[in-house]
Motif scaffolding. Structure first.
Motif, short mmCIF file in Angstrom:
data_model
loop_
_atom_site.label_atom_id
_atom_site.label_comp_id
_atom_site.label_asym_id
_atom_site.label_seq_id
_atom_site.Cartn_x
_atom_site.Cartn_y
_atom_site.Cartn_z
N ASP A 29 0.87 -1.18 0.00
CA ASP A 29 0.00 0.00 0.00
C ASP A 29 0.90 1.22 0.00
OD1 ASP A 29 -1.86 1.99 0.36
OD2 ASP A 29 -2.40 1.41 2.39
N LYS A 30 0.88 1.99 -1.08
CA LYS A 30 1.81 3.11 -1.20
C LYS A 30 1.64 4.15 -0.10
CE LYS A 30 -0.93 5.65 -4.61
NZ LYS A 30 -0.90 6.16 -5.97
N TYR A 31 0.53 4.11 0.62
CA TYR A 31 0.32 5.04 1.72
C TYR A 31 0.76 4.45 3.05
CZ TYR A 31 -2.26 7.42 -1.88
OH TYR A 31 -2.60 8.02 -3.06
N GLY A 32 1.20 3.21 3.06
CA GLY A 32 1.71 2.60 4.27
C GLY A 32 0.64 2.16 5.26
N ASP A 33 -0.60 2.04 4.81
CA ASP A 33 -1.70 1.68 5.71
C ASP A 33 -2.49 0.54 5.09
OD1 ASP A 33 -3.77 1.55 7.55
OD2 ASP A 33 -4.74 3.38 6.85
N ARG A 34 -1.93 -0.64 5.11
CA ARG A 34 -2.60 -1.78 4.48
C ARG A 34 -3.76 -2.30 5.30
NH1 ARG A 34 0.91 -7.03 5.76
NH2 ARG A 34 -0.93 -8.02 4.94
N TRP A 35 -3.93 -1.82 6.54
CA TRP A 35 -5.01 -2.31 7.39
C TRP A 35 -6.33 -1.62 7.08
CZ3 TRP A 35 -3.24 -6.60 8.77
CH2 TRP A 35 -1.90 -6.75 9.06
N ARG A 37 -8.65 -1.07 4.52
CA ARG A 37 -8.82 -1.71 3.21
C ARG A 37 -9.97 -1.14 2.38
NH1 ARG A 37 -5.55 -5.84 3.34
NH2 ARG A 37 -6.50 -7.01 1.66
N GLU A 38 -10.82 -0.35 2.99
CA GLU A 38 -12.03 0.10 2.29
C GLU A 38 -11.69 0.94 1.06
OE1 GLU A 38 -16.06 2.57 3.33
OE2 GLU A 38 -15.08 1.42 4.91
N GLY A 39 -12.21 0.52 -0.07
CA GLY A 39 -12.06 1.26 -1.31
C GLY A 39 -10.66 1.23 -1.92
#
Length: 97
Positions: A29-35, A37-39
């Motif tokens: 996840d390029k934003y570093g927040d794979r948890w 997950r919505e959208g």
């Protein structure tokens, strides 16, 4: 109808370009927040490329890459501009020993 449980999804590693079964890859996840997950749709890295990554926080990195027009300049021009901008914003680049 439910998808088959024994169907193997194949994903492509965004770093090296190899196709791997999904269970042999890691979500990226390029934003570093794979948890959260919505959208989202995730890219994938093979386990080898994932282990080669720096796992330090990357706050502001995505915005910096956009500001520097990453992917729109040739590699040498981009890297020179990246290094000078990072030094300007965050101070001299030094390796920790």
């Amino acid at each position: 109808m439910w998808p088959s449980r024994n169907r193997t999804e194949t994903v492509t590693c965004l770093a090296c370009g190899t196709d791997r079964p999904r269970d042999e890859a890691r979500e990226y996840d390029k934003y570093g927040d794979r948890w959260d997950r919505e959208g989202k749709t995730f890219e994938h890295l093979c386990k080898s490329c994932h282990s080669d990554l720096c796992h330090h926080p990357r706050d502001e990195l995505e915005a910096l890459l956009v500001d520097l027009e990453a992917g729109r300049r040739n590699r040498d021009a981009f890297l020179a501009r990246y290094l000078s901008t990072v030094e300007e914003r965050y101070g001299p680049l030094e390796e920790e020993s």
